[in-house]
Design a protein around this motif. Structure first.
Motif, PDB file in Angstrom:
ATOM      1  N   ALA A 476      30.400  37.599  44.750  1.00 27.34           N
ATOM      2  CA  ALA A 476      31.288  37.589  45.911  1.00 27.34           C
ATOM      3  C   ALA A 476      31.591  36.154  46.349  1.00 27.34           C
ATOM      4  O   ALA A 476      32.724  35.844  46.746  1.00 27.34           O
ATOM      5  N   ARG A 477      30.596  35.276  46.262  1.00 29.23           N
ATOM      6  CA  ARG A 477      30.858  33.871  46.598  1.00 29.23           C
ATOM      7  C   ARG A 477      31.839  33.265  45.599  1.00 29.23           C
ATOM      8  O   ARG A 477      32.703  32.464  45.980  1.00 29.23           O
ATOM      9  N   THR A 478      31.707  33.647  44.326  1.00 33.90           N
ATOM     10  CA  THR A 478      32.640  33.147  43.317  1.00 33.90           C
ATOM     11  C   THR A 478      34.044  33.677  43.573  1.00 33.90           C
ATOM     12  O   THR A 478      35.035  32.924  43.474  1.00 33.90           O
ATOM     13  N   VAL A 479      34.139  34.959  43.919  1.00 31.12           N
ATOM     14  CA  VAL A 479      35.449  35.520  44.286  1.00 31.12           C
ATOM     15  C   VAL A 479      36.001  34.799  45.510  1.00 31.12           C
ATOM     16  O   VAL A 479      37.205  34.533  45.609  1.00 31.12           O
ATOM     17  N   GLY A 480      35.095  34.470  46.441  1.00 35.51           N
ATOM     18  CA  GLY A 480      35.535  33.732  47.625  1.00 35.51           C
ATOM     19  C   GLY A 480      36.133  32.375  47.265  1.00 35.51           C
ATOM     20  O   GLY A 480      37.123  31.946  47.873  1.00 35.51           O
ATOM     21  N   LYS A 481      35.536  31.696  46.274  1.00 34.64           N
ATOM     22  CA  LYS A 481      36.106  30.413  45.835  1.00 34.64           C
ATOM     23  C   LYS A 481      37.502  30.608  45.251  1.00 34.64           C
ATOM     24  O   LYS A 481      38.412  29.801  45.494  1.00 34.64           O
ATOM     25  N   ALA A 482      37.671  31.702  44.475  1.00 32.90           N
ATOM     26  CA  ALA A 482      38.992  31.985  43.921  1.00 32.90           C
ATOM     27  C   ALA A 482      39.993  32.295  45.031  1.00 32.90           C
ATOM     28  O   ALA A 482      41.166  31.880  44.974  1.00 32.90           O
ATOM     29  N   PRO A 537      25.945  44.542  51.774  1.00 33.78           N
ATOM     30  CA  PRO A 537      26.264  43.812  53.017  1.00 33.78           C
ATOM     31  C   PRO A 537      26.407  42.308  52.823  1.00 33.78           C
ATOM     32  O   PRO A 537      27.344  41.699  53.346  1.00 33.78           O
ATOM     33  N   HIS A 538      25.483  41.690  52.048  1.00 34.75           N
ATOM     34  CA  HIS A 538      25.561  40.242  51.855  1.00 34.75           C
ATOM     35  C   HIS A 538      26.805  39.865  51.057  1.00 34.75           C
ATOM     36  O   HIS A 538      27.440  38.838  51.319  1.00 34.75           O
ATOM     37  N   ALA A 539      27.148  40.692  50.090  1.00 37.05           N
ATOM     38  CA  ALA A 539      28.341  40.414  49.287  1.00 37.05           C
ATOM     39  C   ALA A 539      29.596  40.545  50.135  1.00 37.05           C
ATOM     40  O   ALA A 539      30.522  39.719  50.066  1.00 37.05           O
ATOM     41  N   ALA A 540      29.636  41.597  50.946  1.00 29.46           N
ATOM     42  CA  ALA A 540      30.799  41.782  51.820  1.00 29.46           C
ATOM     43  C   ALA A 540      30.934  40.633  52.812  1.00 29.46           C
ATOM     44  O   ALA A 540      32.044  40.145  53.078  1.00 29.46           O
ATOM     45  N   ALA A 541      29.807  40.187  53.337  1.00 32.43           N
ATOM     46  CA  ALA A 541      29.853  39.070  54.297  1.00 32.43           C
ATOM     47  C   ALA A 541      30.366  37.798  53.636  1.00 32.43           C
ATOM     48  O   ALA A 541      31.063  36.995  54.272  1.00 32.43           O
ATOM     49  N   ALA A 542      30.031  37.601  52.348  1.00 31.53           N
ATOM     50  CA  ALA A 542      30.477  36.387  51.646  1.00 31.53           C
ATOM     51  C   ALA A 542      31.993  36.366  51.445  1.00 31.53           C
ATOM     52  O   ALA A 542      32.583  35.292  51.268  1.00 31.53           O
TER      53      ALA A 542
END
Length: 788
Positions: A476-482, A537-542
């Motif tokens: 999810a953090r990687t998707v967030g960077k994208a 939850p942690h992935a969604a928050a990211a």
């Protein structure tokens, strides 16, 4: 002693030591040759004269000595008498010493014979005692050997009680360490038997311990540990399984990650020396399946090893020796030593880290590195499942587990090179898809197909890791960077210029570009937003912050258009202050006012040229950025209209009917062209409540539910329209135009607005001649100010 000198008197008495002529002869370093040489060289007399002078000195010296002897004659005689007495005494002492020596010789002769006898008897006693001790140890040893032989079953050749046999062997070994029994035939005769028995007992204990660990039998492990304790080898019993499992796991790692052995096991041709890909198609698939099969077996070996050692530790922690009551785990561990489960965990994870790091090396990894990097989620799932099973297998009430939840990260980190490579490749894939969909240039926007590919790529990356909370959060953090990259590129692609605020005519190319870009970003946001409920939850928050960044760029791209549409609608609504709402008997009340016709026309134009350009179109059924902006636009138009309708003054009954007609047209225009009014909530209720307020008597205002549905400022503004002209409206008193007053209300809070209205009411009410109706109106207004 010069020429013509006279010789000194040789008989002269005096202290010769004080005579300078004798001084050279008193020196320790006197040298006769040097004295003679110096005397001849430093004198003018002849050698004979010098000789006569020396002879005179000698005669004087002899004379002096004679006088000194005569003078001391009594003392000399006394000393001579004492010497005679001393000689006589010495002769007596010599006789006494000879007597003593003779006595000592006779005593020695008398003592030596008993002393020799005593030494002989002492040696005999020492030898006898040693013999007795040896015999005692031999007898005790023979008894123990006899008991040991009795423990052996004659039929089966086994032991009746293995622990007791181990205790007997240990006692026999202690006897051998206490006394040197070498060379005794009866002892030597049993040596081979004892050696073989020791090996047999230890071998059976080792087998029992291994079998008990494999079958997780506490009784069998406890019995085997008791045997080791009796043998004095408890530490060895703990260290041997640790070493065994460590060696076996290290060997398994090498076998699992060896490309040549993988090739042989998969039935494929041997790989290149660097382990590169062995062909394509079916061969590659077969290699991969064989690799994952081997990795599964490796993880199973890891689980079995840790659970086995934990099981042994579990028994050690509660097993005590029945004689000494010593706790086994205290006996085999020092204060600073780690527990066996901690030791095996550290050793095995270190080996796994080393092995996977070698497999991840660019030079040596080859096909294995590529397979584990590409399918890292499968590897991570395998590690997580292994850890879960270890926790499950060692979760026993009242017993410390083999691992804690915090140690899962240690196992996962063993594959960190593949994790980093996978996340890097994932980011590259998504970044390429984002660049294809949003190139970041001013050229024509990308096609819908490229956009869908970008969305599908992000969905795939999230879906692959959905079962792993930890990896899901990392992805999810990687998707967030994208998504952050997407927001940056989309920002470069937005059009900015004066034409963005021109909404009077057809939509321009720049406006169409931004609306389409907003729709694309909205589609990405909407699509990923649907994933959040299904994510950890942690992935969604990211993902929340990156999605908000995308939303901010999308809104910023079309915000000038919405601001321009709202400002144009506000300018049209301000025209109502130019309408005549004070005249009675107005004709044509079946038609809306001119400003309202212009407003509905404007809203219809906004729908046709702008709102309809968004995909999907703004609707309460499809939440989106544009829907939220359209809802805000509709709320602003309705609230702005109610505000300025409340400021209309004077307002006749016909004017009220006309204003009510305009409200109906506003409802239709906003509901059909902008947003359904029944979804606006409070603004829609305000509009309906204000229409009823127009026709409500002043006396009924305070008892009406409209007090709760309308803001106090709107009610007060409208009630001013029922007051005499002398009771000035707040904005008129301050010389504000309706537009200026509206801007002032936007910039101030509700409490500040009420304070402003209350101040104006208090300042003007006292100056106006009030009839009963005016007094009633002022009373109602005052009460509204007090209650708000």
């Amino acid at each position: 002693m010069g020429k013509g000198g006279e010789a000194s008197d040789p008989t002269a008495a005096g202290n010769l030591q004080d005579d300078a002529a004798y001084t050279p002869f008193l020196q320790d370093s006197f040298n006769a040759t040097e004295f003679a040489s110096d005397a001849l060289a430093g004198s003018h007399t002849t050698a004979q004269a010098q000789t006569r002078m020396l002879q005179d000195r000698i005669q004087g010296l002899q004379l002096s000595l004679r006088e000194e002897v005569l003078r001391r004659r009594p003392e000399v005689l006394q000393q001579a008498a004492q010497l005679r007495d001393t000689e006589t005494a010495m002769q007596g002492i010599s006789l006494t010493v000879e007597t003593v020596q003779s006595a000592l010789q006779r005593a020695k002769a008398l003592i030596m014979e008993p002393y020799g006898q005593l030494q002989l008897k002492t040696q005999q006693l020492r030898n006898l005692h040693s013999t007795v001790e040896i015999l005692r140890h031999v007898i005790q040893r023979l008894k123990l050997v006899t008991k040991l032989k009795q423990q052996i079953d004659a039929k089966s050749g086994g032991y009746q009680d293995l622990a007791k046999a181990a205790k007997l062997l240990a006692d026999i070994d202690i006897i051998g360490s206490e006394a040197d029994l070498a060379g005794i035939d009866v002892v030597e005769a049993d040596s081979e038997f004892l050696h073989s028995t020791w090996q047999d007992v230890q071998g059976q204990a080792e087998a029992a311990l291994q079998h008990g660990i494999e079958t997780l039998s506490q009784a069998e492990v406890g019995s085997a540990l008791q045997v080791y304790f009796n043998l004095g080898l408890l530490r060895k019993a703990v260290s041997d399984p640790l070493d065994y499992h460590t060696r076996q796991f290290g060997s398994s790692i090498k076998d699992t990650l060896d490309p040549k052995k993988l090739s042989a096991g998969a039935g494929s041709p041997a790989s290149t020396p660097d382990g590169s890909r062995p062909g394509h198609g079916h061969a590659t698939t077969k290699w991969q399946e064989h690799l994952w099969q081997k990795l599964g077996m490796l993880m199973e070996k890891l689980r079995v090893s840790i659970v086995a050692v934990w099981h042994m530790q579990r028994v050690l922690a509660k097993k005590r020796d029945p004689l000494t009551h010593v706790l086994f785990i205290d006996e085999c561990l020092d204060e600073t030593s780690p527990l066996p489960s901690e030791h095996i965990w550290t050793s095995l994870t270190a080996l796994l880290t080393e092995g996977l790091a070698a497999a991840a090396a660019p030079v040596k990894g080859g096909f294995i590195r590529e397979a584990l990097t590409t399918h890292y989620p499968r590897l991570a799932a395998l590690l997580e499942e292994t850890f879960r099973r270890i926790v499950q297998d060692t979760d026993v009430k009242g017993v410390m587990p083999a691992v804690t939840a915090e140690q899962q990260a240690e196992l996962i980190d063993t594959a960190s090179p593949f994790q980093n490579a996978y996340l890097g490749a994932s980011l590259t894939r998504m970044s390429d898809a984002v660049t294809a969909a949003f190139p970041g240039t001013s050229r024509t926007l990308t096609s819908s197909a490229e956009l869908q590919k970008c969305i599908a790529r992000m969905h795939d990356e999230v879906r692959v890791v959905a079962d792993s909370p930890r990896l899901s959060a990392l992805t999810a953090r990687t998707v967030g960077k994208a998504l952050q990259l997407m927001a940056e590129k989309a920002e470069y692609m937005t059009f900015a210029g004066p034409e963005m605020r021109q909404v009077g005519g057809p939509s321009s190319s720049g406006q169409q570009r931004n609306m389409r870009l907003c729709s694309q970003l909205q589609e990405v946001h909407r699509s990923l937003l649907t994933l959040l409920p299904r994510m950890q939850p942690h992935a969604a928050a990211a993902l929340m912050a990156p999605l908000e960044a995308v939303q901010a760029v999308a809104i910023e791209a079309v915000m000038p258009i919405f601001k321009a549409m709202v400002e144009a609608a506000e300018e049209i609504i301000l025209r109502l202050h130019s309408e005549g709402f004070a005249d009675e008997g107005q004709q044509g009340m079946t038609q809306a006012s001119a400003y309202m016709q212009a407003l509905t026309t404007h809203l219809t134009h906004c729908r046709a040229e702008y709102l309809s350009q968004f995909h999907p179109a703004p609707s309460p059924q499809v939440p989106s950025f544009v829907s939220a902006l359209t809802e805000r636009m509709a709320c602003r138009v309705v609230v702005f209209f109610v505000r300025h309708a409340s400021l209309v003054r004077p307002l006749s009954n016909d004017g009220k009917l006309r204003l009510a007609k305009d409200m109906g047209e506003l409802e239709a225009g906003v509901g059909q062209s902008v947003y359904p009014l029944d979804h606006l909530g409070l603004p829609f209720n305000m509009l309906r409540a204000f229409r009823r307020l127009l026709f409500l008597d002043t006396a009924e205002v305070m008892g009406s539910p409209l007090v709760r549905e309308l803001p106090a400022s709107v009610m007060l503004h409208h009630l001013y329209s029922r007051a005499p002209a002398g009771l000035q409206s707040p904005h008129v008193r301050q010389s504000f135009t309706p537009a200026q007053y509206s801007l002032w209300l936007d910039q101030h809070s509700t409490s500040e607005a009420l304070k402003f209205i209350k101040g104006a009411l208090s300042a003007t009410a006292a100056k106006v001649d009030q009839d009963d109706a005016c007094k009633e109106l002022v009373g109602v207004m005052t009460q509204i100010c007090s209650n708000s």
